[in-house]
Motif scaffolding. Structure first.
Motif, PDB file in Angstrom:
ATOM      1  N   VAL A 327      11.760 -69.769 101.612  1.00 40.78           N
ATOM      2  CA  VAL A 327      11.010 -70.396 100.521  1.00 40.78           C
ATOM      3  C   VAL A 327      12.011 -71.162  99.659  1.00 40.78           C
ATOM      4  O   VAL A 327      12.916 -70.563  99.082  1.00 40.78           O
ATOM      5  N   PHE A 328      11.866 -72.483  99.613  1.00 37.97           N
ATOM      6  CA  PHE A 328      12.802 -73.319  98.858  1.00 37.97           C
ATOM      7  C   PHE A 328      12.159 -73.863  97.589  1.00 37.97           C
ATOM      8  O   PHE A 328      11.028 -74.367  97.620  1.00 37.97           O
ATOM      9  N   LEU A 329      12.886 -73.771  96.465  1.00 43.62           N
ATOM     10  CA  LEU A 329      12.535 -74.445  95.209  1.00 43.62           C
ATOM     11  C   LEU A 329      13.500 -75.605  95.033  1.00 43.62           C
ATOM     12  O   LEU A 329      14.717 -75.405  95.095  1.00 43.62           O
ATOM     13  N   THR A 330      12.988 -76.815  94.820  1.00 44.51           N
ATOM     14  CA  THR A 330      13.866 -77.966  94.671  1.00 44.51           C
ATOM     15  C   THR A 330      13.580 -78.700  93.370  1.00 44.51           C
ATOM     16  O   THR A 330      12.491 -78.612  92.804  1.00 44.51           O
ATOM     17  N   GLY A 331      14.577 -79.441  92.933  1.00 51.60           N
ATOM     18  CA  GLY A 331      14.448 -80.202  91.692  1.00 51.60           C
ATOM     19  C   GLY A 331      15.781 -80.265  90.980  1.00 51.60           C
ATOM     20  O   GLY A 331      16.718 -79.531  91.313  1.00 51.60           O
ATOM     21  N   PRO A 332      15.897 -81.130  89.962  1.00 51.33           N
ATOM     22  CA  PRO A 332      17.156 -81.258  89.218  1.00 51.33           C
ATOM     23  C   PRO A 332      17.400 -80.057  88.316  1.00 51.33           C
ATOM     24  O   PRO A 332      16.528 -79.203  88.129  1.00 51.33           O
ATOM     25  N   THR A 333      18.585 -79.996  87.739  1.00 54.01           N
ATOM     26  CA  THR A 333      18.911 -78.948  86.769  1.00 54.01           C
ATOM     27  C   THR A 333      17.943 -79.024  85.580  1.00 54.01           C
ATOM     28  O   THR A 333      17.648 -80.107  85.077  1.00 54.01           O
ATOM     29  N   GLY A 334      17.442 -77.867  85.163  1.00 50.28           N
ATOM     30  CA  GLY A 334      16.531 -77.821  84.025  1.00 50.28           C
ATOM     31  C   GLY A 334      15.085 -78.092  84.367  1.00 50.28           C
ATOM     32  O   GLY A 334      14.273 -78.356  83.477  1.00 50.28           O
ATOM     33  N   SER A 335      14.733 -78.021  85.657  1.00 46.62           N
ATOM     34  CA  SER A 335      13.344 -78.282  86.049  1.00 46.62           C
ATOM     35  C   SER A 335      12.530 -77.007  86.207  1.00 46.62           C
ATOM     36  O   SER A 335      11.392 -77.047  86.677  1.00 46.62           O
TER      37      SER A 335
END
Length: 569
Positions: A327-335
């Motif tokens: 299970v992957f969570l992706t996004g920039p720092t602070g998302s």
């Protein structure tokens, strides 16, 4: 003798209440006693502001509000000495200005003649009255006697800058012994000021505190709902003692100023324990310090309370209920990736499961979960911790971040050997995660076999419910590619409830791919990201933009806010 128009008559003439409501309120007042205004508020016929405005008109006394910016005492008149804090708070009265022997004060009850007489006695002045609501006066009292006064006292007790800038003050460091630096950091004004900076940031729901030195000044900024706001800055002369005080609390080396350092400490506010992570960075004018505030009580570790749409929540729960897979969570720092991961762990944990996490850093401590902090300096990396985890009979594993091929290989190995593995990856959208894993060096057949769920997310600020303004949608003003299915949406305005920003709190927007057989087949055949996304859409996936626009249509956020974080293709 002048005759005042009755309060009830004013409210009726303004169209605020009906005559029937007034008669009912007077009847209740005669039975129970008290003031008519209080009875009207209790019955729900008027609010506090309407009563005070009516009193203002009845008695010809000026009305001011916090929103007008006038409910602020004039500086440098020693008003806090004229009316002591205890008296002001107890009686809900605030001094605003003094001119010779005349003192202007704000009250919520201008008919309290005993209070007016007491004010004359303790101040020795004639009293001029303006009125405001009890709520606004209490907020102004806190600002004047509370935080702002502590701040002023700390600066005054620390002394003047002496005309020196940051550069000149920093150059004097070599003349200070380590003992003297520590002594300055432990002085009462500095201790009080650092305490204030932290406490005020927590009360403002800030996530970070930034203290930055410049050539001849010092800046203080709080990050609130993802945006940095300037705050009143401490005196330049306090720069070194403040930095030293923070370093002492964080168990850092206060003599080391050339290299970045990391540390942390905990503070207690009421019954809450709040974790602060501290980072220093040497700049050309001195050390910049950032304090990250991790307040578990403010962040609901519950998937249902993070702002997901029902269909998004359904996809997530299907993915995390699997017995194995990635299970992957992706996004920039602070998302908000970590918060979603913790909420997912919180939902899956039970006494029958062994859950292990390796993180950098461990942001929130969760009961019944075994959490490990990486320590690269002694060889405890993500990959090494994972090797150890596989010998600890885990059911669920959380890896803070996949940064390299070795960590990626270990997470995939763990997912293929019957474990559910959560992790994060820095990509711009969900479908790019597949390409990133292949680019790192993972064969596509392993990606298809292991990946179960991919969530790309961003955070958007929520419109303040007290002041958001509706407006009619006009297609001419909407960018091409954006489709709004509601005739009316909302925009930010600003009021005292949201500090005149227009936004209050944040919500999540997501792009979720639940990997099924059709998507696995497409990955195996080296389909393009666009082709994979088309398949995912047929399975219920919303793009980040579509997810954001749903929240715009529901009045949760503004179109401008969504377009600031989601790309229009």
């Amino acid at each position: 003798m002048a005759r005042y128009k009755k309060l009830g008559d004013i409210l009726i003439s303004e169209g605020i209440i009906a005559e029937k409501q007034l008669k009912e309120s007077i009847s209740l007042q005669e039975k129970e006693g008290g003031k008519l205004g209080e009875v009207l508020i209790r019955l729900g016929y008027v609010n506090e502001e309407q009563i005070v405005i009516a009193l203002s008109k009845q008695l010809s006394i000026p009305y001011i509000s916090l929103a007008s910016g006038k409910l602020k005492p004039i500086a440098d008149q020693n008003l806090e000495e004229l009316i002591p804090q205890d008296f002001a708070v107890k009686n809900i009265v605030l001094p605003l200005s003094r001119s010779l022997n005349s003192l202007t004060v704000v009250m919520f009850d201008p008919l309290d003649l005993i209070l007016i007489d007491n004010l004359k006695k303790i101040t020795g002045c004639e009293i001029n009255i303006v009125v405001s609501t009890r709520t606004d006066i209490l907020k102004a009292l806190e600002a004047f006697y509370g935080k702002d006064k502590i701040f002023r006292d700390a600066i005054q007790m620390a002394g003047e800058d002496g005309g020196l800038g940051i550069k000149e003050i920093s150059s004097q460091e070599t003349d200070l012994s380590l003992d003297k630096v520590i002594a300055q950091a432990e002085e009462a004004p500095v201790v009080k000021l650092v305490d204030l900076l932290i406490r005020q940031a927590i009360e403002e729901n800030a996530s970070d505190i930034h203290l930055e030195p410049h050539y001849d000044s010092l800046s203080l900024r709080y990050r609130i709902d993802g945006v940095l706001f300037d705050m009143p800055s401490p005196s330049v002369s306090l720069y070194l003692p403040i930095i030293s005080r923070i370093k002492i609390l964080s168990k850092m080396d206060i003599a080391e100023k050339r290299l970045p350092q990391d540390g942390g400490f905990m503070v207690k506010m009421g019954k809450r324990l709040i974790d602060l992570r501290v980072s220093t960075l040497p700049t050309i004018y001195g050390e910049k310090v950032v304090l990250r505030i991790l307040d578990k009580s403010r962040v609901p570790l519950d998937l249902a309370k993070l702002g997901f749409l029902p269909q998004e929540l359904e996809l997530i729960r299907k993915g995390i209920k699997a017995s194995y897979g990635l299970v992957f969570l992706t996004g920039p720092t602070g998302s908000g990736k970590s918060t979603t991961l913790y909420a997912a762990l919180n939902e899956t944990k039970s006494s029958t499961k062994n859950i292990l996490t390796v993180e950098d850093p461990v942001e929130y401590r969760i009961e019944n979960i075994n959490q490990v902090q990486v320590k690269p300096e002694i060889g405890l990396t993500f990959a090494n911790a994972l090797r150890c985890f596989l010998r600890q009979d885990p059911d669920i594993i959380l890896v803070g971040e996949v940064r390299d091929l070795e960590t990626a290989e270990m997470t995939i190995r763990a997912s293929l050997t019957g474990h559910l593995v959560f992790s994060t990856l820095h990509t711009n959208d969900s479908v790019s995660t597949i390409a990133r894993l292949v680019d790192i060096g993972i064969p596509s057949y392993l990606v298809t076999a292991s990946t179960r769920l991919i969530i790309a997310q961003r955070l958007v600020r929520k419109l303040c419910p007290d002041c958001k303004e509706p407006y009619e949608v006009k297609q001419d003003n909407i960018p091409e590619g954006v489709v709004i299915n509601s005739p009316v949406i909302y925009k930010a305005k600003g009021c005292d409830k949201c500090n005149f920003i227009g936004y209050k709190g944040r919500s999540v927007i997501t792009e979720i791919i639940l990997v099924n057989e059709s998507i696995r087949s497409a990955i195996y055949k080296a389909a393009t990201p666009a082709q994979i996304m088309e398949i995912a859409k047929k399975n219920g996936t919303l793009t980040l933009l579509e997810s954001g626009l749903r929240r715009v249509e529901e009045g949760i956020t503004s179109l401008e806010e969504v377009l600031s974080v989601a790309v229009v293709y």
